[in-house]
Design a protein around this motif. Structure first.
Motif, PDB file in Angstrom:
ATOM      1  N   LYS A   1     -37.358  55.332  -6.034  1.00 28.15           N
ATOM      2  CA  LYS A   1     -38.180  54.482  -5.181  1.00 28.15           C
ATOM      3  C   LYS A   1     -38.460  55.284  -3.919  1.00 28.15           C
ATOM      4  CE  LYS A   1     -38.529  49.885  -3.223  1.00 28.15           C
ATOM      5  NZ  LYS A   1     -37.841  48.611  -2.996  1.00 28.15           N
ATOM      6  N   ASN A   2     -39.715  55.684  -3.769  1.00 31.58           N
ATOM      7  CA  ASN A   2     -40.124  56.588  -2.695  1.00 31.58           C
ATOM      8  C   ASN A   2     -39.331  57.885  -2.802  1.00 31.58           C
ATOM      9  OD1 ASN A   2     -42.009  54.718  -1.706  1.00 31.58           O
ATOM     10  ND2 ASN A   2     -40.400  53.663  -0.567  1.00 31.58           N
ATOM     11  N   LYS A   3     -38.616  58.258  -1.764  1.00 33.60           N
ATOM     12  CA  LYS A   3     -37.883  59.530  -1.808  1.00 33.60           C
ATOM     13  C   LYS A   3     -36.426  59.372  -2.242  1.00 33.60           C
ATOM     14  CE  LYS A   3     -36.636  59.600   3.072  1.00 33.60           C
ATOM     15  NZ  LYS A   3     -36.570  60.397   4.282  1.00 33.60           N
ATOM     16  N   PHE A   4     -36.018  58.170  -2.570  1.00 32.78           N
ATOM     17  CA  PHE A   4     -34.621  57.926  -2.934  1.00 32.78           C
ATOM     18  C   PHE A   4     -34.476  57.631  -4.425  1.00 32.78           C
ATOM     19  CE2 PHE A   4     -34.786  56.667   1.565  1.00 32.78           C
ATOM     20  CZ  PHE A   4     -33.808  57.497   2.062  1.00 32.78           C
ATOM     21  N   ILE A   5     -33.335  58.027  -4.966  1.00 33.53           N
ATOM     22  CA  ILE A   5     -32.967  57.658  -6.334  1.00 33.53           C
ATOM     23  C   ILE A   5     -31.878  56.601  -6.229  1.00 33.53           C
ATOM     24  CG2 ILE A   5     -31.953  58.440  -8.505  1.00 33.53           C
ATOM     25  CD1 ILE A   5     -33.169  61.179  -7.935  1.00 33.53           C
ATOM     26  N   TYR A   6     -32.105  55.478  -6.870  1.00 31.29           N
ATOM     27  CA  TYR A   6     -31.148  54.378  -6.861  1.00 31.29           C
ATOM     28  C   TYR A   6     -30.424  54.325  -8.199  1.00 31.29           C
ATOM     29  CZ  TYR A   6     -33.119  52.780  -2.507  1.00 31.29           C
ATOM     30  OH  TYR A   6     -33.514  52.708  -1.204  1.00 31.29           O
ATOM     31  N   TYR A   7     -29.124  54.135  -8.123  1.00 30.85           N
ATOM     32  CA  TYR A   7     -28.281  54.058  -9.304  1.00 30.85           C
ATOM     33  C   TYR A   7     -27.807  52.631  -9.490  1.00 30.85           C
ATOM     34  CZ  TYR A   7     -28.151  59.109  -9.035  1.00 30.85           C
ATOM     35  OH  TYR A   7     -28.516  60.432  -8.992  1.00 30.85           O
ATOM     36  N   ARG A   8     -27.656  52.266 -10.732  1.00 31.80           N
ATOM     37  CA  ARG A   8     -27.065  50.957 -11.058  1.00 31.80           C
ATOM     38  C   ARG A   8     -26.228  51.105 -12.317  1.00 31.80           C
ATOM     39  NH1 ARG A   8     -31.815  46.936 -12.237  1.00 31.80           N
ATOM     40  NH2 ARG A   8     -32.306  47.743 -10.231  1.00 31.80           N
ATOM     41  N   ARG A   9     -25.310  50.167 -12.463  1.00 32.02           N
ATOM     42  CA  ARG A   9     -24.457  50.173 -13.657  1.00 32.02           C
ATOM     43  C   ARG A   9     -25.308  49.860 -14.879  1.00 32.02           C
ATOM     44  NH1 ARG A   9     -18.834  47.715 -12.621  1.00 32.02           N
ATOM     45  NH2 ARG A   9     -19.395  46.470 -14.404  1.00 32.02           N
ATOM     46  N   ASN A  10     -25.049  50.554 -15.968  1.00 30.51           N
ATOM     47  CA  ASN A  10     -25.703  50.243 -17.230  1.00 30.51           C
ATOM     48  C   ASN A  10     -24.791  49.263 -17.956  1.00 30.51           C
ATOM     49  OD1 ASN A  10     -26.780  50.166 -19.799  1.00 30.51           O
ATOM     50  ND2 ASN A  10     -27.452  52.298 -19.721  1.00 30.51           N
ATOM     51  N   GLU A  11     -25.000  47.994 -17.656  1.00 27.47           N
ATOM     52  CA  GLU A  11     -24.095  46.949 -18.154  1.00 27.47           C
ATOM     53  C   GLU A  11     -24.045  46.904 -19.681  1.00 27.47           C
ATOM     54  OE1 GLU A  11     -21.964  45.483 -16.337  1.00 27.47           O
ATOM     55  OE2 GLU A  11     -22.790  45.780 -14.335  1.00 27.47           O
ATOM     56  N   ASN A  12     -25.152  47.197 -20.345  1.00 26.08           N
ATOM     57  CA  ASN A  12     -25.155  47.187 -21.813  1.00 26.08           C
ATOM     58  C   ASN A  12     -24.213  48.242 -22.373  1.00 26.08           C
ATOM     59  OD1 ASN A  12     -27.025  45.111 -21.924  1.00 26.08           O
ATOM     60  ND2 ASN A  12     -28.762  46.492 -22.041  1.00 26.08           N
ATOM     61  N   ASN A  13     -24.254  49.446 -21.814  1.00 27.01           N
ATOM     62  CA  ASN A  13     -23.368  50.513 -22.305  1.00 27.01           C
ATOM     63  C   ASN A  13     -21.917  50.267 -21.914  1.00 27.01           C
ATOM     64  OD1 ASN A  13     -25.561  51.709 -23.434  1.00 27.01           O
ATOM     65  ND2 ASN A  13     -25.621  53.452 -22.054  1.00 27.01           N
ATOM     66  N   ILE A  14     -21.700  49.739 -20.734  1.00 29.32           N
ATOM     67  CA  ILE A  14     -20.326  49.412 -20.322  1.00 29.32           C
ATOM     68  C   ILE A  14     -19.747  48.352 -21.242  1.00 29.32           C
ATOM     69  CG2 ILE A  14     -18.937  48.358 -18.484  1.00 29.32           C
ATOM     70  CD1 ILE A  14     -20.789  49.854 -16.482  1.00 29.32           C
ATOM     71  N   ALA A  15     -20.543  47.331 -21.572  1.00 31.58           N
ATOM     72  CA  ALA A  15     -20.090  46.279 -22.490  1.00 31.58           C
ATOM     73  C   ALA A  15     -19.848  46.835 -23.889  1.00 31.58           C
ATOM     74  CB  ALA A  15     -21.110  45.141 -22.533  1.00 31.58           C
ATOM     75  N   ALA A  16     -20.717  47.739 -24.329  1.00 32.71           N
ATOM     76  CA  ALA A  16     -20.556  48.333 -25.662  1.00 32.71           C
ATOM     77  C   ALA A  16     -19.280  49.165 -25.750  1.00 32.71           C
ATOM     78  CB  ALA A  16     -21.772  49.194 -26.004  1.00 32.71           C
ATOM     79  N   ILE A  17     -18.994  49.902 -24.684  1.00 34.92           N
ATOM     80  CA  ILE A  17     -17.762  50.704 -24.668  1.00 34.92           C
ATOM     81  C   ILE A  17     -16.548  49.793 -24.658  1.00 34.92           C
ATOM     82  CG2 ILE A  17     -16.388  52.282 -23.238  1.00 34.92           C
ATOM     83  CD1 ILE A  17     -19.146  53.588 -22.538  1.00 34.92           C
ATOM     84  N   ASN A  18     -16.616  48.730 -23.870  1.00 35.76           N
ATOM     85  CA  ASN A  18     -15.515  47.763 -23.832  1.00 35.76           C
ATOM     86  C   ASN A  18     -15.302  47.134 -25.210  1.00 35.76           C
ATOM     87  OD1 ASN A  18     -13.467  46.209 -22.669  1.00 35.76           O
ATOM     88  ND2 ASN A  18     -14.873  44.554 -22.205  1.00 35.76           N
ATOM     89  N   LYS A  19     -16.398  46.759 -25.879  1.00 37.98           N
ATOM     90  CA  LYS A  19     -16.286  46.185 -27.217  1.00 37.98           C
ATOM     91  C   LYS A  19     -15.708  47.202 -28.206  1.00 37.98           C
ATOM     92  CE  LYS A  19     -18.908  43.798 -30.831  1.00 37.98           C
ATOM     93  NZ  LYS A  19     -17.807  43.991 -31.713  1.00 37.98           N
ATOM     94  N   PHE A  20     -16.162  48.434 -28.108  1.00 37.22           N
ATOM     95  CA  PHE A  20     -15.670  49.491 -28.979  1.00 37.22           C
ATOM     96  C   PHE A  20     -14.156  49.628 -28.825  1.00 37.22           C
ATOM     97  CE2 PHE A  20     -14.640  53.820 -30.139  1.00 37.22           C
ATOM     98  CZ  PHE A  20     -15.408  54.048 -31.266  1.00 37.22           C
ATOM     99  N   ILE A  21     -13.696  49.626 -27.576  1.00 36.48           N
ATOM    100  CA  ILE A  21     -12.258  49.744 -27.320  1.00 36.48           C
ATOM    101  C   ILE A  21     -11.514  48.550 -27.896  1.00 36.48           C
ATOM    102  CG2 ILE A  21     -10.511  49.733 -25.485  1.00 36.48           C
ATOM    103  CD1 ILE A  21     -12.613  51.324 -23.793  1.00 36.48           C
ATOM    104  N   GLN A  22     -12.054  47.354 -27.699  1.00 37.69           N
ATOM    105  CA  GLN A  22     -11.405  46.150 -28.232  1.00 37.69           C
ATOM    106  C   GLN A  22     -11.351  46.155 -29.754  1.00 37.69           C
ATOM    107  OE1 GLN A  22      -9.816  43.862 -26.335  1.00 37.69           O
ATOM    108  NE2 GLN A  22     -10.365  45.233 -24.648  1.00 37.69           N
ATOM    109  N   ASP A  23     -12.425  46.638 -30.393  1.00 35.77           N
ATOM    110  CA  ASP A  23     -12.474  46.653 -31.859  1.00 35.77           C
ATOM    111  C   ASP A  23     -11.506  47.657 -32.477  1.00 35.77           C
ATOM    112  OD1 ASP A  23     -14.433  44.728 -31.793  1.00 35.77           O
ATOM    113  OD2 ASP A  23     -16.080  46.109 -32.234  1.00 35.77           O
ATOM    114  N   TYR A  24     -11.200  48.727 -31.752  1.00 38.19           N
ATOM    115  CA  TYR A  24     -10.405  49.800 -32.342  1.00 38.19           C
ATOM    116  C   TYR A  24      -9.055  50.003 -31.690  1.00 38.19           C
ATOM    117  CZ  TYR A  24     -14.538  50.854 -34.983  1.00 38.19           C
ATOM    118  OH  TYR A  24     -15.610  50.752 -35.826  1.00 38.19           O
TER     119      TYR A  24
END
Length: 95
Positions: free
Chosen positions: A71-94
């Motif tokens: 956005k303009n001259k800045f790069i904004y970061y945010r959590r990728n909630e879908n991937n975080i949830a997928a990793i959490n599910k993967f850990i729970q499943d295995y």
């Protein structure tokens, strides 16, 4: 139906867990719970030096735990909630 456990999936999850075990990366992920932020704001909020903040942001982005947008001259970061949830599910499943 659970996804088949592949070496590629296992390596992605292992790298994600390795990053989350890093206290600085964990601080960044926690700080982003509040919403999207740029590197300068994250550096001030986490009190991690700027070079390390940027390095960790790139690692988290390439691993898929963060997304980014310019956005303009800045790069904004945010959590990728879908991937975080997928990793959490993967850990729970295995566990």
């Amino acid at each position: 139906m659970a996804k088949k456990l592949t070496l590629e999936n296992l390596l992605i999850v292992a790298r994600s867990i390795q990053l989350l075990a890093n206290p600085n990366c964990f601080k960044i992920i926690e700080c982003l719970k509040e919403g999207k932020k740029n590197a300068t704001t994250l550096q001030k909020d986490t009190k991690i030096n700027m070079a390390l903040t940027c390095h960790n942001l790139q690692q988290l982005f390439h691993c898929g735990l963060l997304s980014k947008c310019r956005k303009n001259k800045f790069i904004y970061y945010r959590r990728n909630e879908n991937n975080i949830a997928a990793i959490n599910k993967f850990i729970q499943d295995y566990k």
